[in-house]
Design a protein around this motif. Structure first.
Motif, mmCIF file in Angstrom:
data_model
loop_
_atom_site.group_PDB
_atom_site.id
_atom_site.type_symbol
_atom_site.label_atom_id
_atom_site.label_comp_id
_atom_site.label_asym_id
_atom_site.label_seq_id
_atom_site.Cartn_x
_atom_site.Cartn_y
_atom_site.Cartn_z
ATOM 1 N N GLU A 168 3.752 -6.210 3.234
ATOM 2 C CA GLU A 168 3.077 -6.940 2.101
ATOM 3 C C GLU A 168 1.677 -7.188 2.565
ATOM 4 O O GLU A 168 1.208 -7.514 3.840
ATOM 5 N N LEU A 169 0.682 -6.976 1.747
ATOM 6 C CA LEU A 169 -0.832 -6.883 2.000
ATOM 7 C C LEU A 169 -1.115 -8.367 1.786
ATOM 8 O O LEU A 169 -0.990 -9.228 0.895
ATOM 9 N N SER A 170 -2.124 -9.029 2.695
ATOM 10 C CA SER A 170 -2.922 -10.280 2.510
ATOM 11 C C SER A 170 -3.907 -10.198 1.675
ATOM 12 O O SER A 170 -4.539 -8.989 1.445
ATOM 13 N N LEU A 181 0.667 -1.084 0.113
ATOM 14 C CA LEU A 181 0.168 -0.039 -0.106
ATOM 15 C C LEU A 181 0.998 1.165 -0.065
ATOM 16 O O LEU A 181 1.674 1.310 0.832
ATOM 17 N N LEU A 182 0.658 2.119 -0.981
ATOM 18 C CA LEU A 182 1.348 3.305 -1.128
ATOM 19 C C LEU A 182 0.900 4.462 -0.431
ATOM 20 O O LEU A 182 1.310 5.602 0.154
ATOM 21 N N PHE A 199 -6.698 5.335 -2.578
ATOM 22 C CA PHE A 199 -5.532 4.511 -2.285
ATOM 23 C C PHE A 199 -4.905 4.081 -3.593
ATOM 24 O O PHE A 199 -5.385 3.927 -4.614
ATOM 25 N N VAL A 200 -3.541 3.625 -3.412
ATOM 26 C CA VAL A 200 -2.832 3.221 -4.345
ATOM 27 C C VAL A 200 -1.936 2.075 -3.942
ATOM 28 O O VAL A 200 -1.428 1.840 -2.744
ATOM 29 N N LEU A 201 -1.732 0.932 -4.867
ATOM 30 C CA LEU A 201 -1.051 -0.236 -4.632
ATOM 31 C C LEU A 201 0.044 -0.519 -5.584
ATOM 32 O O LEU A 201 0.043 -0.111 -6.738
ATOM 33 N N ASP A 228 -6.520 -8.026 3.380
ATOM 34 C CA ASP A 228 -6.376 -6.817 3.491
ATOM 35 C C ASP A 228 -6.896 -6.258 2.269
ATOM 36 O O ASP A 228 -7.626 -5.035 2.123
ATOM 37 N N LEU A 229 -6.855 -6.930 1.171
ATOM 38 C CA LEU A 229 -7.282 -6.446 -0.068
ATOM 39 C C LEU A 229 -8.656 -6.480 -0.329
ATOM 40 O O LEU A 229 -9.296 -5.501 -0.844
ATOM 41 N N ILE A 230 -9.330 -7.372 0.467
ATOM 42 C CA ILE A 230 -10.838 -7.385 0.340
ATOM 43 C C ILE A 230 -11.390 -6.290 1.131
ATOM 44 O O ILE A 230 -12.370 -5.611 0.634
ATOM 45 N N ASP A 231 -10.658 -5.971 2.270
ATOM 46 C CA ASP A 231 -11.126 -4.765 2.899
ATOM 47 C C ASP A 231 -10.806 -3.393 2.250
ATOM 48 O O ASP A 231 -11.757 -2.455 2.384
ATOM 49 N N LEU A 232 -10.046 -3.295 1.614
ATOM 50 C CA LEU A 232 -9.678 -2.104 0.542
ATOM 51 C C LEU A 232 -10.806 -2.227 -0.365
ATOM 52 O O LEU A 232 -11.232 -1.033 -0.810
ATOM 53 N N TYR A 233 -11.040 -3.130 -1.216
ATOM 54 C CA TYR A 233 -11.837 -3.106 -2.335
ATOM 55 C C TYR A 233 -13.329 -3.432 -1.978
ATOM 56 O O TYR A 233 -14.135 -3.524 -3.008
ATOM 57 N N ARG A 234 -13.596 -3.835 -0.782
ATOM 58 C CA ARG A 234 -15.129 -4.200 -0.636
ATOM 59 C C ARG A 234 -16.048 -3.079 -0.921
ATOM 60 O O ARG A 234 -15.624 -1.911 -0.431
ATOM 61 N N TRP A 235 -17.164 -3.064 -1.495
ATOM 62 C CA TRP A 235 -18.172 -2.096 -1.657
ATOM 63 C C TRP A 235 -18.581 -1.594 -0.375
ATOM 64 O O TRP A 235 -18.600 -2.208 0.767
ATOM 65 N N PRO A 236 -19.073 -0.250 -0.337
ATOM 66 C CA PRO A 236 -19.351 0.441 0.848
ATOM 67 C C PRO A 236 -20.773 -0.186 1.174
ATOM 68 O O PRO A 236 -21.505 -0.732 0.826
#
Length: 255
Positions: A14-16, A3-4, A236-238, A19-27
């Motif tokens: 390193e993201l698991s 995550l940048l 966010f940026v990855l 973690d990615l699910i948390d970032l991309y999950r719909w509101p």
């Protein structure tokens, strides 16, 4: 993948996948549709590779995020041109994607929604020889039954929008009324342009593949200029190990 940037600072370890699910999950919350667009582009702005398809500029990490977004969505919305150019079919998923959907309380498969004014589609796309999700073909209300029946015979639902054009706001509201509010659009550029012009894109995910192709490939939008500029805030940026950059934006909301 690291995550940048994020509005809420997090460690750069390193993201698991969680973690990615948390970032991309719909509101959560609300009953209206929430639309995320997802495109991959080369460094020189093309959403197509040398073969005219997006698949030839994908990277390994982009395949992962592409699949993750599909696992988290209710609907995958595309234009008929994308069906023809990219060889789309009704959506099938890997076991890990279906596991995510089960944990998130989603249906086993997302719905593939195809927007087409012309109905120039090979019905076979709606019935691939694998277990797959539902297909809805959205078109205008002025088609004769004979042009629609081949799609219905292949297993697709055909949703005709009242009038001679396809009102995308009406389509999204109709999907949300069914409980299908997590909308992912993967193109093509004309559909993306029309969604942006109508102010219907809430999240914009743009992947930068570390390559340059030249030529005259499409951008992520095609067609007339928007009625007014659409502005977004960086969310966010990855950065992936294969040097693919994932930028993610939220539509600015007027005060």
């Amino acid at each position: 993948m690291r995550l940048l940037h994020h509005a809420d600072p997090r460690p750069s370890a390193e993201l698991s996948r969680a973690d990615l699910i948390d970032l991309y999950r719909w509101p959560e919350g609300g009953s209206g549709p929430v639309v995320r667009s997802n495109f991959v582009s080369t460094l020189d702005g093309s959403v197509q590779g040398l073969d005219g398809r997006s698949g030839s500029i994908n990277t390994e990490s982009d395949h992962e995020i592409f699949a993750l977004l599909r696992a988290l969505s209710d609907v995958i919305m595309v234009g008929a041109g994308t069906i023809r150019a990219e060889g789309y079919q009704a959506v099938d998923l890997q076991p890990w994607q279906r596991s995510i959907r089960s944990a998130e309380g989603l249906a086993p498969f997302p719905i593939l929604v195809v927007v087409t004014r012309s109905l120039h589609l090979d019905p076979a796309f709606a019935a691939p020889p694998v277990e797959h999700g539902p297909v809805i073909v959205v078109t205008s209300g002025d088609h004769e039954p004979g042009t629609i029946e081949p799609l219905r015979d292949a297993g697709a639902e055909v949703l005709q929008v009242p009038g001679p054009t396809v009102n995308l706001g009406w389509v999204l509201d109709s999907l949300a009324a069914r409980g299908e509010r997590r909308i992912l659009t993967e193109g093509g550029p004309s559909l993306h342009r029309d969604l942006l012009a109508a102010g219907l894109v809430d999240r914009l995910s743009l992947t930068l593949a570390p390559s340059v192709v030249g030529g005259v490939g499409h951008r992520s939008t095609a067609g007339a200029a928007l009625p007014e500029r659409a502005d977004f805030d960086l969310d966010f940026v990855l950065l992936a190990d294969d040097q693919t950059l994932f930028t993610n934006y939220r539509r600015q909301v007027a005060d």
